[in-house]
Write a protein that holds these residues in place. Structure first.
Motif, PDB file in Angstrom:
ATOM      1  N   SER A 181       0.822  -1.203   0.000  1.00  0.00           N
ATOM      2  CA  SER A 181       0.000   0.000   0.000  1.00  0.00           C
ATOM      3  C   SER A 181       0.863   1.262   0.000  1.00  0.00           C
ATOM      4  O   SER A 181       2.039   1.235   0.359  1.00  0.00           O
ATOM      5  N   LYS A 182       0.234   2.352  -0.393  1.00  0.00           N
ATOM      6  CA  LYS A 182       0.930   3.627  -0.422  1.00  0.00           C
ATOM      7  C   LYS A 182       1.452   3.991   0.962  1.00  0.00           C
ATOM      8  O   LYS A 182       2.546   4.530   1.112  1.00  0.00           O
ATOM      9  N   THR A 183       0.636   3.697   1.948  1.00  0.00           N
ATOM     10  CA  THR A 183       1.038   4.009   3.319  1.00  0.00           C
ATOM     11  C   THR A 183       2.374   3.375   3.658  1.00  0.00           C
ATOM     12  O   THR A 183       3.253   4.011   4.247  1.00  0.00           O
ATOM     13  N   THR A 184       2.502   2.131   3.290  1.00  0.00           N
ATOM     14  CA  THR A 184       3.733   1.419   3.616  1.00  0.00           C
ATOM     15  C   THR A 184       4.927   2.081   2.938  1.00  0.00           C
ATOM     16  O   THR A 184       5.978   2.273   3.541  1.00  0.00           O
ATOM     17  N   VAL A 185       4.715   2.442   1.690  1.00  0.00           N
ATOM     18  CA  VAL A 185       5.791   3.111   0.976  1.00  0.00           C
ATOM     19  C   VAL A 185       6.129   4.415   1.682  1.00  0.00           C
ATOM     20  O   VAL A 185       7.295   4.730   1.943  1.00  0.00           O
ATOM     21  N   SER A 186       5.097   5.155   2.015  1.00  0.00           N
ATOM     22  CA  SER A 186       5.294   6.426   2.700  1.00  0.00           C
ATOM     23  C   SER A 186       6.095   6.224   3.978  1.00  0.00           C
ATOM     24  O   SER A 186       7.022   6.969   4.276  1.00  0.00           O
ATOM     25  N   ARG A 187       5.732   5.209   4.709  1.00  0.00           N
ATOM     26  CA  ARG A 187       6.421   4.939   5.970  1.00  0.00           C
ATOM     27  C   ARG A 187       7.876   4.570   5.744  1.00  0.00           C
ATOM     28  O   ARG A 187       8.766   4.995   6.476  1.00  0.00           O
ATOM     29  N   LYS A 247       9.011   7.050   9.558  1.00  0.00           N
ATOM     30  CA  LYS A 247       8.090   7.134  10.687  1.00  0.00           C
ATOM     31  C   LYS A 247       7.214   5.883  10.748  1.00  0.00           C
ATOM     32  O   LYS A 247       6.782   5.385   9.722  1.00  0.00           O
ATOM     33  N   GLY A 248       6.934   5.434  11.922  1.00  0.00           N
ATOM     34  CA  GLY A 248       6.089   4.259  12.087  1.00  0.00           C
ATOM     35  C   GLY A 248       6.886   2.985  11.860  1.00  0.00           C
ATOM     36  O   GLY A 248       7.935   3.004  11.208  1.00  0.00           O
ATOM     37  N   ARG A 249       6.384   1.905  12.379  1.00  0.00           N
ATOM     38  CA  ARG A 249       7.085   0.630  12.239  1.00  0.00           C
ATOM     39  C   ARG A 249       6.936   0.114  10.803  1.00  0.00           C
ATOM     40  O   ARG A 249       5.939   0.322  10.149  1.00  0.00           O
ATOM     41  N   ILE A 250       7.956  -0.573  10.410  1.00  0.00           N
ATOM     42  CA  ILE A 250       7.902  -1.200   9.087  1.00  0.00           C
ATOM     43  C   ILE A 250       8.909  -2.337   9.045  1.00  0.00           C
ATOM     44  O   ILE A 250       9.978  -2.267   9.664  1.00  0.00           O
TER      45      ILE A 250
END
Lengths: 340, 340
Positions: free
Chosen positions: B22-28, B33-36
């Motif tokens: 998802s885009k969110t994951t890419v953004s992260r 920021k945020g766990r990944i």
DNA sequence: TTGAAAGCGCTAACAA
DNA sequence: TTGTTAGCGCTTTCAA
């Protein structure tokens, strides 16, 4: 009234709602694009004025894929040595930019480190770039061409695909040199700066053209290239004097100032013993005695023109590949010839 | 590979799709920021690198209501007179800005015309502003306070609410003056520039403090304010000389240069007949003979510090209301005292 | 002449 | 750890 506080910004939606119309209509009223009723427009304007609405450039930018910024890439060192020129040039850029609702993002380029320029281009922080001072082999130009970012250069370059704005240095320098030669100052020398700068190339060219027309040879005495440091200029002056030169021409006023200082120091009188002229006068020489004969350009107009052309380009217009601006020959006491 | 052409930009969506995430994951992955997951992040980085993806600062800006630009508001005329200082200062600003992913938008302020500053603030082209050279009564400060835009000033001002970054001029000038007085140069004078500039106020203050400590009176002979033009400085020098002054102190190197030129012109030898010192040395005086005693500051660090503090402020941190940077006293031949 | 709706490319709750 | 879903504030088809 007064200044709107930053946090509490009104949006186009607020305006629309308050007026009972749609966002589209508000947008049209503001942009002036598309038909819109006289009365509606007035109502929008009135409300906007009253409530101090300011459109968000970022949002507008995103919608149009534009930043309304132009980049101004100046060589970092030029700002140290050639200050007044770039300063005035930039002031012309800023003025025109503001008039077209653009702002100016500066990026300093040091030597061949163009990372700052890459930053603003790659991060899409600008819609176009103005390059100050071209080099004979210029990484910035290569990079910009490849990137597809619109750009113009202040100065000249050999690449015909590049939009250039420059003063006509060749003609100017040829003219000033010719005037000096006409005064029978045949024992003449040019002290020129860094030849990797296109501007010094063109100035030398004009000088040589004039000499050639008078059938004067170009020798190591009549032309001193790459005199970059104080020492080199001083040395060139010394050499010229001992070679019995009548007239020293300098490619810019920084060199000229060093030369004049050196002549003063050595007790050589201007113009009695040696005439002096400069191919460029900022304000650096203004307080010198005697006043120095020089070429005068208008850097502010140069910057303004460059900016206008860039904006035209950004907005999709075709622009002339090369725009030449004028110059003025300013004859002063430093080249005054006494009648025998 | 190589440079991505401007038109064909890849978006975060393309990356997400290509990678089946998802885009969110890419953004992260990009923002950190945020766990990944370790592996996901690597895949993203690899793809991004490979396909030369560059995030759109505009879109990011809109989402965060940020521009990632900082404004640099310099007085237009200062660039003419005080070039090297602002240039170096700006280079410090630019360096720190780039390191934090900000760019620098310049806005020149002419006299009391702050329309350019208003433009960038009202149009939200910047997230914060650095003000160069403060005035005793400064419209820019009033405007910025009212606007809610974060800002810092390079220089000092009396308003304790304003974040200030400055060299400790009072102490510096007091110290240099004290050293001169210690050399028994009691017949001393200060030629100071425009007193609407805070910096000149503070420099005078330091000077006065030193005199007071030595129980020396402040008279029209020992202090010459608002010597702005070449004529005024020259006149002040003349007056000082005829009053039998032993040491001329100048509030900056522009004034000092005029003073030294005037002394040369009048055939007065430095330091034999008159000592000379300057409260600020850019590079302007470097080529002078004899070398001039002066205070030295580090404008680049000043600019860098100001920029760092501004970014901290923009990002919501509390910053010290006043940051004082150091200085150096540089004693040279121009104040050398001969032993009788 | 006006409006509804989609979308610019990204971030940021909130859920899963 | 990852995805879904709304936006951010404006422009711009396409319809009405």
């Amino acid at each position: 009234m007064g200044v709107q506080n930053i946090q509490s910004r009104i949006t186009i939606g607020d305006v629309a709602e308050a007026l009972g119309i749609s966002k589209t209509t508000v947008s049209r009223a503001i942009s002036g694009k598309g038909r819109i009723g006289e009365e509606t427009r007035n109502r929008v304007f009135a409300y906007i004025e009253e409530n101090n609405y300011k459109p968000s450039t970022i949002a507008k930018g995103l919608a149009q894929s534009k930043t309304y910024n132009i980049g101004w890439a100046v060589p970092g060192d030029a700002l140290m040595t050639d200050m007044p020129f770039f300063q005035r040039c930039m002031s012309g850029v800023g003025e025109i930019a503001a008039a077209h609702d653009y702002d100016v993002v500066v990026s300093m380029v040091y030597q061949d480190d163009i990372s700052q320029l890459k930053r603003i281009v790659n991060n899409q922080k600008v819609d176009g770039v103005i390059l100050g001072r071209t080099l004979m082999s210029d990484d910035r130009i290569d990079f910009l061409k490849e990137s597809g970012m619109p750009f113009v250069v202040v100065g000249s370059c050999t690449d015909p695909e590049v939009t250039q704005i420059d003063n006509d240095h060749i003609r100017a320098c040829k003219e000033l040199t010719s005037i000096l030669l006409m005064k029978d100052l045949n024992r003449i020398t040019l002290i020129a700066g860094d030849m990797t700068h296109v501007v010094n190339q063109t100035r030398c060219q004009g000088y040589k053209d004039a000499l050639r027309e008078y059938n004067l040879p170009i020798t190591s005495v009549s032309l001193h290239e790459n005199a970059d440091s104080v020492e080199e200029v001083a040395y060139a002056v010394e050499e010229a004097v001992s070679a019995g030169i009548e007239c020293i021409v300098c490619s810019d006023d920084r060199i000229c100032r060093i030369a004049v200082d050196k002549l003063h120091e050595d007790g050589i009188r201007i113009p009695d013993q040696v005439k002096v002229a400069s191919f460029y006068n900022s304000a650096m020489l203004d307080q010198y005695q005697p006043p120095i004969t020089s070429l005068e350009y208008d850097p502010k107009t140069l910057g303004a023109t460059a900016c206008k052309l860039l904006i035209d380009k950004i907005e999709g217009a075709e622009v002339a590949p090369k725009t030449m601006l004028g110059y003025q020959v300013s004859l002063k006491a430093s080249t005054q010839v006494e009648f025998a």
